[in-house]
Design an enzyme around this catalytic site. Structure first.
Site, short mmCIF file in Angstrom:
data_model
loop_
_atom_site.label_atom_id
_atom_site.label_comp_id
_atom_site.label_asym_id
_atom_site.label_seq_id
_atom_site.Cartn_x
_atom_site.Cartn_y
_atom_site.Cartn_z
N LYS A 139 0.87 -1.23 0.04
CA LYS A 139 0.00 0.00 -0.05
C LYS A 139 0.78 1.16 0.05
CE LYS A 139 -0.96 2.39 3.33
NZ LYS A 139 -1.35 2.80 4.71
N CYS B 195 -18.47 7.15 6.28
CA CYS B 195 -18.34 5.40 6.36
C CYS B 195 -17.52 4.95 7.40
CB CYS B 195 -18.12 4.87 4.95
SG CYS B 195 -18.44 3.02 4.77
N CYS C 129 -24.75 6.39 7.88
CA CYS C 129 -25.61 6.07 6.75
C CYS C 129 -26.67 7.01 6.29
CB CYS C 129 -26.12 4.60 6.86
SG CYS C 129 -24.82 3.29 6.95
N CYS D 267 -25.37 9.64 4.10
CA CYS D 267 -24.70 9.25 2.96
C CYS D 267 -25.62 9.19 1.75
CB CYS D 267 -24.07 7.80 3.18
SG CYS D 267 -23.11 7.04 1.84
N CYS E 169 -26.43 1.32 -1.36
CA CYS E 169 -25.28 0.89 -0.67
C CYS E 169 -25.89 -0.70 -0.01
CB CYS E 169 -24.80 1.44 0.31
SG CYS E 169 -23.55 0.66 1.41
#
Length: 222
Positions: A119, A189, A196, A199, A205
């Site tokens: 990463k 998130c 939520c 969002c 989702c």
């Protein structure tokens, strides 16, 4: 949801932690150091440690001449700071000895450096060398990709997620996806009690929890 660019990663991420007036070699070294320190560490803590290191003099030569005790005091309280003192010294020694004071310019060589994983290597390539070699998948990208079902089957590790995402996501989005999802994961998130209700993806989702807002999450935390 990311248009304001006001998440911790926007202000204190690896692309903000290096000295803008540094030489290209030193700039690249500082990018690598910021990502090495960032493992298991919040952006705020990494940024503070980088500020102290830059004040001390964050160049390969200066780090080699800095004793372990002083280095530990400069980077504390980043996660696993004692191990990272060793990684900084070992990695810096290799950079000076094998790469003429610069950092490697490819993922294969970067991941050979102590403390540098895939990463970090992909993010280093993007930020330090301005080359997109792959998607930098951290805990946020890994979590959100699975919640949104952007992987065909659930992945257990970030490297699995990287391979899955790269199999379908257009390459021109590989750099942007890390920045977008890390900030999204820091603000909306969340790992626990995702917001939520705030969002804009809640209706599409697969993992949405109805009725969980920022305010409720904050009250729960308090």
């Amino acid at each position: 949801m990311r248009k304001n660019k006001d998440a911790p990663v926007d202000q204190m991420g690896a692309n903000k932690c290096f000295d803008q007036d540094a030489t290209p070699k030193v700039m690249r070294y500082q990018v690598l150091m910021s990502l090495l320190l960032s493992s298991q560490t919040k952006d705020q803590v990494t940024s503070a440690a980088m500020e102290k290191l830059r004040g001390h003099g964050l160049s390969p030569e200066n780090m080699l001449h800095t004793d372990d005790k002083t280095l530990g005091e400069l980077i504390y309280p980043v996660g696993f700071w004692k191990s990272k003192v060793k990684y900084i010294k070992q990695t810096t020694e290799l950079i000076v000895r094998q790469y003429d004071g610069d950092i490697p310019d490819n993922v294969a060589e970067l991941v050979k450096l102590p403390g540098i994983g895939p990463k970090m290597a992909h993010l280093i390539m993007d930020i330090a060398w301005n080359k997109v070699s792959g998607i930098g998948v951290d805990t946020h990208v890994h979590r959100i990709a699975n919640r949104l079902k952007w992987v065909k089957k659930e992945t257990k590790a970030p490297e699995e997620t990287r391979v899955a995402l790269e199999s379908w996501l257009p390459r021109e989005l590989w750099s942007e996806i890390n920045w977008l999802l890390v900030g999204f994961g820091q603000q909306i998130c969340l790992p626990v009690s995702p917001c939520c209700s705030d969002c804009l993806n809640q209706d599409i989702c697969p993992s949405a929890r109805r009725g969980t807002s920022k305010a409720k999450a904050q009250n729960k935390a308090q």
